[in-house]
Each structure stands twice: as structure tokens, then as C-alpha cells.
Design a protein around this motif. Sequence first.
Motif, PDB file in Angstrom:
ATOM      1  N   GLY A 156      -8.247 -32.776  26.852  1.00  0.00           N
ATOM      2  CA  GLY A 156      -9.149 -33.339  25.840  1.00  0.00           C
ATOM      3  C   GLY A 156      -8.640 -34.615  25.183  1.00  0.00           C
ATOM      4  N   VAL A 157      -7.542 -35.167  25.675  1.00  0.00           N
ATOM      5  CA  VAL A 157      -7.002 -36.412  25.093  1.00  0.00           C
ATOM      6  C   VAL A 157      -6.792 -37.445  26.203  1.00  0.00           C
ATOM      7  N   TYR A 158      -7.563 -38.512  26.140  1.00  0.00           N
ATOM      8  CA  TYR A 158      -7.514 -39.541  27.168  1.00  0.00           C
ATOM      9  C   TYR A 158      -7.205 -40.896  26.534  1.00  0.00           C
ATOM     10  N   ALA A 159      -6.584 -41.765  27.338  1.00  0.00           N
ATOM     11  CA  ALA A 159      -6.324 -43.149  26.886  1.00  0.00           C
ATOM     12  C   ALA A 159      -7.130 -44.089  27.765  1.00  0.00           C
ATOM     13  N   LEU A 160      -7.866 -44.977  27.145  1.00  0.00           N
ATOM     14  CA  LEU A 160      -8.554 -46.028  27.904  1.00  0.00           C
ATOM     15  C   LEU A 160      -7.662 -47.267  27.855  1.00  0.00           C
ATOM     16  N   GLU A 161      -7.089 -47.623  28.994  1.00  0.00           N
ATOM     17  CA  GLU A 161      -6.107 -48.707  29.024  1.00  0.00           C
ATOM     18  C   GLU A 161      -6.798 -50.065  29.137  1.00  0.00           C
ATOM     19  N   LEU A 162      -6.694 -50.821  28.067  1.00  0.00           N
ATOM     20  CA  LEU A 162      -7.381 -52.116  28.019  1.00  0.00           C
ATOM     21  C   LEU A 162      -6.418 -53.272  28.244  1.00  0.00           C
ATOM     22  N   TYR A 163      -5.234 -52.960  28.759  1.00  0.00           N
ATOM     23  CA  TYR A 163      -4.189 -53.992  28.776  1.00  0.00           C
ATOM     24  C   TYR A 163      -3.835 -54.509  30.172  1.00  0.00           C
ATOM     25  N   GLY A 221      -1.762 -48.441  20.189  1.00  0.00           N
ATOM     26  CA  GLY A 221      -2.298 -47.255  20.851  1.00  0.00           C
ATOM     27  C   GLY A 221      -1.788 -45.980  20.185  1.00  0.00           C
ATOM     28  N   ALA A 222      -0.543 -46.025  19.708  1.00  0.00           N
ATOM     29  CA  ALA A 222       0.030 -44.835  19.064  1.00  0.00           C
ATOM     30  C   ALA A 222      -0.745 -44.480  17.796  1.00  0.00           C
ATOM     31  N   VAL A 223      -1.169 -45.493  17.057  1.00  0.00           N
ATOM     32  CA  VAL A 223      -1.976 -45.232  15.856  1.00  0.00           C
ATOM     33  C   VAL A 223      -3.334 -44.651  16.280  1.00  0.00           C
ATOM     34  N   GLY A 224      -3.871 -45.159  17.374  1.00  0.00           N
ATOM     35  CA  GLY A 224      -5.131 -44.626  17.913  1.00  0.00           C
ATOM     36  C   GLY A 224      -4.987 -43.164  18.319  1.00  0.00           C
ATOM     37  N   TYR A 225      -3.886 -42.878  18.989  1.00  0.00           N
ATOM     38  CA  TYR A 225      -3.605 -41.499  19.401  1.00  0.00           C
ATOM     39  C   TYR A 225      -3.546 -40.562  18.186  1.00  0.00           C
ATOM     40  N   GLU A 267      -6.084 -47.809  24.305  1.00  0.00           N
ATOM     41  CA  GLU A 267      -4.704 -48.321  24.388  1.00  0.00           C
ATOM     42  C   GLU A 267      -4.889 -49.833  24.473  1.00  0.00           C
ATOM     43  N   THR A 268      -4.735 -50.507  23.311  1.00  0.00           N
ATOM     44  CA  THR A 268      -5.203 -51.887  23.191  1.00  0.00           C
ATOM     45  C   THR A 268      -4.208 -52.937  23.688  1.00  0.00           C
ATOM     46  N   ALA A 269      -2.938 -52.558  23.859  1.00  0.00           N
ATOM     47  CA  ALA A 269      -1.950 -53.528  24.360  1.00  0.00           C
ATOM     48  C   ALA A 269      -0.920 -52.822  25.229  1.00  0.00           C
ATOM     49  N   HIS A 270      -0.329 -53.575  26.124  1.00  0.00           N
ATOM     50  CA  HIS A 270       0.755 -53.045  26.968  1.00  0.00           C
ATOM     51  C   HIS A 270       2.009 -52.881  26.092  1.00  0.00           C
ATOM     52  N   PRO A 271       2.730 -51.761  26.235  1.00  0.00           N
ATOM     53  CA  PRO A 271       3.919 -51.557  25.389  1.00  0.00           C
ATOM     54  C   PRO A 271       4.960 -52.666  25.518  1.00  0.00           C
ATOM     55  N   VAL A 272       4.996 -53.361  26.654  1.00  0.00           N
ATOM     56  CA  VAL A 272       6.018 -54.397  26.809  1.00  0.00           C
ATOM     57  C   VAL A 272       5.796 -55.555  25.830  1.00  0.00           C
ATOM     58  N   LYS A 273       4.560 -55.715  25.358  1.00  0.00           N
ATOM     59  CA  LYS A 273       4.302 -56.783  24.385  1.00  0.00           C
ATOM     60  C   LYS A 273       5.087 -56.540  23.108  1.00  0.00           C
ATOM     61  N   PHE A 274       5.459 -55.289  22.896  1.00  0.00           N
ATOM     62  CA  PHE A 274       6.174 -54.913  21.666  1.00  0.00           C
ATOM     63  C   PHE A 274       7.497 -54.251  22.021  1.00  0.00           C
ATOM     64  N   TYR A 275       8.156 -54.796  23.043  1.00  0.00           N
ATOM     65  CA  TYR A 275       9.385 -54.132  23.496  1.00  0.00           C
ATOM     66  C   TYR A 275      10.440 -54.084  22.414  1.00  0.00           C
ATOM     67  N   ASP A 276      10.420 -55.104  21.512  1.00  0.00           N
ATOM     68  CA  ASP A 276      11.416 -55.105  20.430  1.00  0.00           C
ATOM     69  C   ASP A 276      11.240 -53.884  19.517  1.00  0.00           C
ATOM     70  N   VAL A 277      10.017 -53.369  19.413  1.00  0.00           N
ATOM     71  CA  VAL A 277       9.772 -52.164  18.612  1.00  0.00           C
ATOM     72  C   VAL A 277       9.952 -50.902  19.459  1.00  0.00           C
TER      73      VAL A 277
END
Length: 434
Positions: free
Chosen positions: A92-99, A357-361, A380-390
Motif C-alpha cells: 500500500g505504499v508506492y513511490a512515483l519517481e519523478l527524477y 521524498g522522505a517528507v512525502g513518505y 519522489e521529487t528528486a534523485h537522492p544524489v542531488k542531496f548527497y551531502d545530506v
Amino acid sequence: MNYYSTNRQSPVVDFKTATIQGQAPDKGLYFPQQLPVWEADWLKQLPDLTDEEIAFRVMKPYAGAVIPDDELFRICSETVNFPVPLVKLQNGVYALELYHGRTLAFKDIGARFMSRSLGYFMRQRNKPVTVLVATSGDTGGAVADGFYGVEGVEVVILYPKGKVSQVQEQQLTTFGGNIRAVRVNGRFDDCQALVKQAFLDRTITDQLFLTSANSINVARWLPQQFFYFFAMKQWPLEEVAPVIAVPSGNFGNICAGLLALVTGLPVRHFVAACNANDVVPRFLHGQEYEPHQAIATISNAMDVGNPSNFVRILELFHHERNRLKEALSAFSFSDAQTMDAIRQVYNGNDYLLDPHGAVGYLALKKYAQQHHDAPGLFLETAHPVKFYDVVEPIIGEKIPIPPSIEGVMSRPMQFTEMEADYATLKDYLWSGLG
Ligand SMILES: *Cc1c(COP(=O)(O)O)cnc(C)c1O
């Protein structure tokens, strides 16, 4: 289709004028005069249609007669040239990957559609246009990429110093050509305020033909509806409509989703997922609507204290808070909760979320908990690598840089540094006139 201003003082315009002007002269936002109604029969066919067919069909009534069908189809198919998969994380939990687009965030869709539409409109006139845009991080890269090399279009991007990620800053500042980046010593709201002031300054607009590429532009806002149709196309649970949680900052994306809902897309409910910038969650929980200064968080693209598009959401629901609440809930989460979610989903589901995406989740889970585990999806609005520093310190691992952005990461940055001061911006824009 014609568009009126939410302030109701400016004349009604067509899609072309609304796209070229960006914001209405009375400072309102353009809003479609009549809404289409999607037939249930057509919606049932979504799984059999290609993404470009869906995109064309969705935009057709909004663009109206100002773009011929073959041209609109070409623009749509160039816009949706990357996959948007729906991925299962849990029952019941899906991610739509927009990145999966070129700058690794969902803003590629709106920026590609707008740049191509504006390019088409500009071919019909001979004055150049300057696109002036403020970014909290992802818009800038998407706009730079979308407009790079488009003839007759100059782009000036304002971004807040120290408040965008390293990947984002590289994407903003390494194009050159018709793209100029300005690093502002301030917050995103300061950048947005500077842009708004320039649009109201006759001494600038009499000389420079200015337009905006922020999500207030109808040509960026409306194509974001595609995501929700693409989600429904892939939604596997036939008998239940999904809840959709949308990481929200300026509220353009979720407003596009609500527009799709109001015009007939069978979504059960929308949940606005916010970080500490919680103007809308407070409002929906009964408090006054009180914009505030943006608070910096690890989901920086959502650090907006005065969401521009919320007025469109109110318009869509005729300014009736109770009707709006039937369609929309909103929750706010802290950075600590966001980091926990990234860690838990990585360890438990082998899936790496980005901070947005984590806030969305989190928002989807919270809504489901309160509503008998209602199934749904989050964007999932961005690829995690865009925020690799976090993200890397949270999971204690390196995220590989995708080959598609290796080039961007190695090019030198070029930007102009500026205080958040309108006189300085004005001088800068003037100097570009020579
Ligand atoms: C822009 C952005 C958002 C917020 O979208 P809005 O349409 O401004 O609400 C969320 N996540 C990411 C990654 C973004 O770039």
C-alpha cells in the motif's frame, strides 16, 4: 482556453499571453476560466496510452488554439522523454519517481514544456525575451537545462547563497551561453521578492521584455498534471483510489494534482508534505494563513515561507476552507524525522529516499495511519544524489554520481554575487541591456 487573474483586475488572456507574461499585471496568478472534465471512459484507457498521448490530451484544452496540434504534440513528446515509474516500497505504499529527467528533479517536466512553448511563441516575434527566475534549488537547473541555447531567450537565475546543494549549484552555474546565474546573499524568499519587484518596475519592463519561469507560469504549472495521470496509469490496486502525498514548497505541483482531481482524475485524497515551513498545515488545522520567513531545512527546495501557488488552490475550491479540507490534508515534519525516515526506509526496504521524498513518505504514512491504512503513493521529487551531502552521512555510504551529471560536476561555476538588494539587481539587469 482563456485565463483570468486571481486578483481580477487584469484583462483575460489566452495561453500564449499568459505564458509570455508569467504573472498578471495586477500581480495575480493566471487561472483557467473553464475547466475541462475528463471522461471516465478516457481515464479507464490510461494504461493503454503512451505518456506522450496522455500529455497531449491533458494540455490540449489548456493550450487551446494558440499552439497547433502537431506542434503541441511535439512539445509534449519532447517534454515527457524520460520514464516516470511507480515503485512499490511496502504494502500500500508506492513511490512515483519523478527524477529520471536531465536535472534529476521533477521540475524538468514544467521547465521543458515551458521552454519549448516559449520558444515556439518567440519564433513568431522578433524581440528577445529575458526569463527572470528565483530558485530554491531545483528550478534553476531545470530552467537552465530547458532554455539553454533556445534562440531569443536570455535567462537570469537568482539563487540563495549557501542554501542550495552542491549538485544543484553546479547545475545552475555551469551552462554559460544564454544562461546567467546570480548568487544572492539571502534566502529563497528574498530571491523571489527581488524577481517580483523587477516585474513591477516599469523602468525595467519598458526596456527589457521580462517573463518568469517560476511555477506561477501556467506553462510550468499545468504540465505537472501529467504526473498524476502517469500515476493512475500505473496504479495497481484497481478497486481503491490512491491517496497521493506531494512534497510541497511553493505548492505548484500539488496544485496541479488538485486541478487533475477537480477535473475528474479519481484520486482519493491529497496530502501536502511540508518541512518546518508549515503555513499551509497550520491553515488547514484551523489557524490563520500567516506567511513567514523561510526556515532552512535539509529539504531545501521546500523552504518557502510564502507559497505562491496557494492562492490557486483556494481559487480551485472557491475559497471555501471546508471544501478544500475534503480534498487536501497537510502535515509538517522536522529534519530529525526526515533523517529517520531516510535511514529506516533504506535499511528496511532497501530504497533510498531523498530528503523531499522522505517528507512525502512520512506524510503518506501519517495519513494512512489515521485512515485505516489507506493505500497510496508519494512523489519522489528528486534523485537522492542531488542531496548527497545530506543523505550520505545518514546512511553511512557513498551514492554513485550518475553518468548523466558527471559532466556538470566537473565544469567550472560562473555566477555573479549580489546582496539581496533591489537597486543592485536593477543595475545588473540594466548592464545586460548594453
Ligand atoms: C520544487 C521542489 C519541491 C516543491 O515543489 P512545489 O511545486 O514548489 O511545491 C519538492 N521537491 C523538490 C525536489 C523540488 O525541487
